[in-house]
Enzyme design. Structure first.
Site, PDB file in Angstrom:
ATOM      1  N   ASP A  99       0.671  -1.205   0.097  1.00 37.15           N
ATOM      2  CA  ASP A  99      -0.026  -0.045  -0.034  1.00 37.15           C
ATOM      3  C   ASP A  99       0.911   1.217   0.022  1.00 37.15           C
ATOM      4  OD1 ASP A  99       0.551  -0.974   2.519  1.00 37.15           O
ATOM      5  OD2 ASP A  99      -0.739   0.019   3.340  1.00 37.15           O
ATOM      6  N   GLU A 166      -0.624  -2.480   5.266  1.00 35.61           N
ATOM      7  CA  GLU A 166       0.441  -2.297   6.148  1.00 35.61           C
ATOM      8  C   GLU A 166       0.174  -1.151   6.944  1.00 35.61           C
ATOM      9  OE1 GLU A 166       3.195  -1.480   8.826  1.00 35.61           O
ATOM     10  OE2 GLU A 166       3.179  -0.365   7.095  1.00 35.61           O
ATOM     11  N   GLU A 167      -0.094   0.130   6.135  1.00 33.81           N
ATOM     12  CA  GLU A 167      -0.255   1.376   6.872  1.00 33.81           C
ATOM     13  C   GLU A 167      -1.066   1.726   7.940  1.00 33.81           C
ATOM     14  OE1 GLU A 167       2.305   3.332   6.744  1.00 33.81           O
ATOM     15  OE2 GLU A 167       3.213   2.997   4.891  1.00 33.81           O
TER      16      GLU A 167
END
Ligand code: ZN
Ligand code: ZN
Length: 440
Positions: A99, A166-167
């Protein structure tokens, strides 16, 4: 007419013999080499936000399928798992996250992203790979390429994990929930890399043990009894209560937790009231909490609850108006690098890159959800290492002139992508070959 047929046949024979000749030199599973620079630039120009990584995952799963991996898409969102079973031996999972971030790129690079997409709140925002996940994905493809063309040099199972979100700290959790360790071969080891914004390209760094923090987000709704600003005695002022709370929370770190343990309590947002002369009836706080161990994390959370209630009681609020505390479920657990495995990959990196290019680093309070893959029961030894991404000249100048470099998540973060990717591929391939060539 006959002559024409004859010539055509000759041409075909020539083509056929060429194909036969080529297949002698290249085994049947050979595929066209992926141009890593072109792939990187394509990914960099087309970032997608967390849980929206549709095109990115389609692009990468196609490449991995062409290479000969068994590819499953839509794992925990747009996650991709690519498996290559290559004889008996260990199972290694290598993860790259996909991402980008809601940021407008300001690096000035010719290949800057000008992409926009819609965020969670429905607003149109610029998107940027400001955390280097484009480098991670390209390195993973480069490593896959090396390992597949050297199939005879190792034995075991390779699992590639292209992770979404992931963010938001939720992609790893989503993939685990979707059964990655049940539906696919369960890894003996997990490996990942993350670009570093303070290390020159060409180098890698490792941190044994706790390397990145537990990350919690918390909302506190402080209630009061509102009224006229000129008659405070007829109210219970939530702004005064919030002010006391913000200050008191800092005593958790300084008075309740051992000075030798790391913890952060940051109030990042405080909102209350509308006008000079009105005492409002509520104030909202948003906090980020950081720690390494579960004990410090639990202690911090319970202390916040205790102090909030205590101050509310002291202010005279009835119990039904005590602060409402919500711990967000986007929790990222601390990243623990398995010390033995870390030492092993450090030695391999030293052989592959030269000892001068492998550096021992210190833990940071940032977060990474890769740690989750190691925390499942039974635990899986896992390591994430740092991959230098700063242009060497820029790095040297920053040291000489004492200038801060743009950090990860900065709109100015510009990796020196080819040296970084080449180093990532070289180091990861060497580590994978070692793990997949040894029975232990
Ligand atoms: Zn990030
Ligand atoms: Zn990142």
């Amino acid at each position: 007419m006959l002559l024409l047929y004859y010539l055509l046949l000759q041409k075909r024979m020539k083509l056929l013999s060429r194909i036969l000749l080529l297949s002698l030199f290249f085994p049947l599973y050979s595929y066209s080499e992926v141009d890593l620079e072109a792939l990187y630039l394509n990914l960099h120009k087309n970032p997608e936000l967390s849980f929206q990584e549709k095109e990115t995952s389609e692009k990468l799963s196609k490449i991995l399928e062409d290479m000969g991996f068994e590819v499953t898409t839509q794992v925990g969102g747009y996650g991709v798992i690519a498996v290559l079973e290559n004889g008996p031996g260990k199972t290694l999972m290598i993860r790259a996250d996909m991402d980008g971030l809601p940021l407008e790129e300001k690096t000035g690079a010719k290949y800057s992203s000008v992409n926009k997409s819609t965020n969670q709140a429905g607003a149109e925002v610029f998107t940027m790979h400001a955390c280097g996940h484009d480098v991670h994905m390209t390195s993973l493809i480069g490593t896959a390429q090396k390992l597949i063309s050297n199939r005879d040099g190792w034995s075991g199972t390779l699992v590639l994990n292209l992770q979404p979100a992931e963010e938001r700290g939720s992609g790893a959790r989503a993939m685990i929930k979707d059964g990655i360790f049940k539906r696919f071969p369960r890894p003996d080891f997990n490996l990942a890399l993350h670009v570093s914004a303070d290390l020159p390209a060409g180098k890698v760094a490792y941190v044994p043990g706790w390397a990145m923090a537990n990350v919690d987000s918390m909302d506190i709704l402080i209630k009061g009894i509102g009224g006229h600003g000129a008659y405070p005695h007829k109210t219970i002022d939530p702004i005064v209560l919030a002010s006391q709370l913000v200050n008191n929370l800092q005593t958790i770190r300084s008075r309740e937790i051992s000075p030798l343990d790391a913890a952060v309590v940051t109030v990042g947002s405080i909102h209350g009231g509308t006008k000079h002369n009105i005492i409002p009836s509520e104030v909202r706080l948003q906090l980020t909490l950081r720690s390494y161990t579960d004990e410090v994390r639990n202690k911090t959370i319970s202390s916040i609850k205790r102090i909030s209630r205590g101050l509310a009681e002291a202010s005279g609020l009835p119990e039904d108006l005590y602060p409402k505390i919500t711990l967000k479920d986007e929790y990222t657990p601390a990243l623990y690098n398995h010390p033995e495995l870390t030492n092993r990959i450090k030695l391999i990196a030293e052989q592959a890159l030269g000892p001068e290019n492998v550096i021992k680093s210190t833990p940071v309070m940032g977060g990474e959800d890769f740690g989750m893959y190691g925390r499942v029961e039974p635990k899986i030894p896992s390591v994430l290492f740092w991959l230098g991404a700063v242009n060497k000249k820029v790095y040297d100048r920053s040291k000489r002139d004492d200038i801060d470099l743009p950090s990860l998540h900065s709109p100015f973060f510009l990796p020196d992508y080819m040296p970084a990717i080449e180093t990532g591929v070289k180091a990861t391939t060497a580590m994978a070959l070692d793990i997949l060539s040894n029975p232990e």
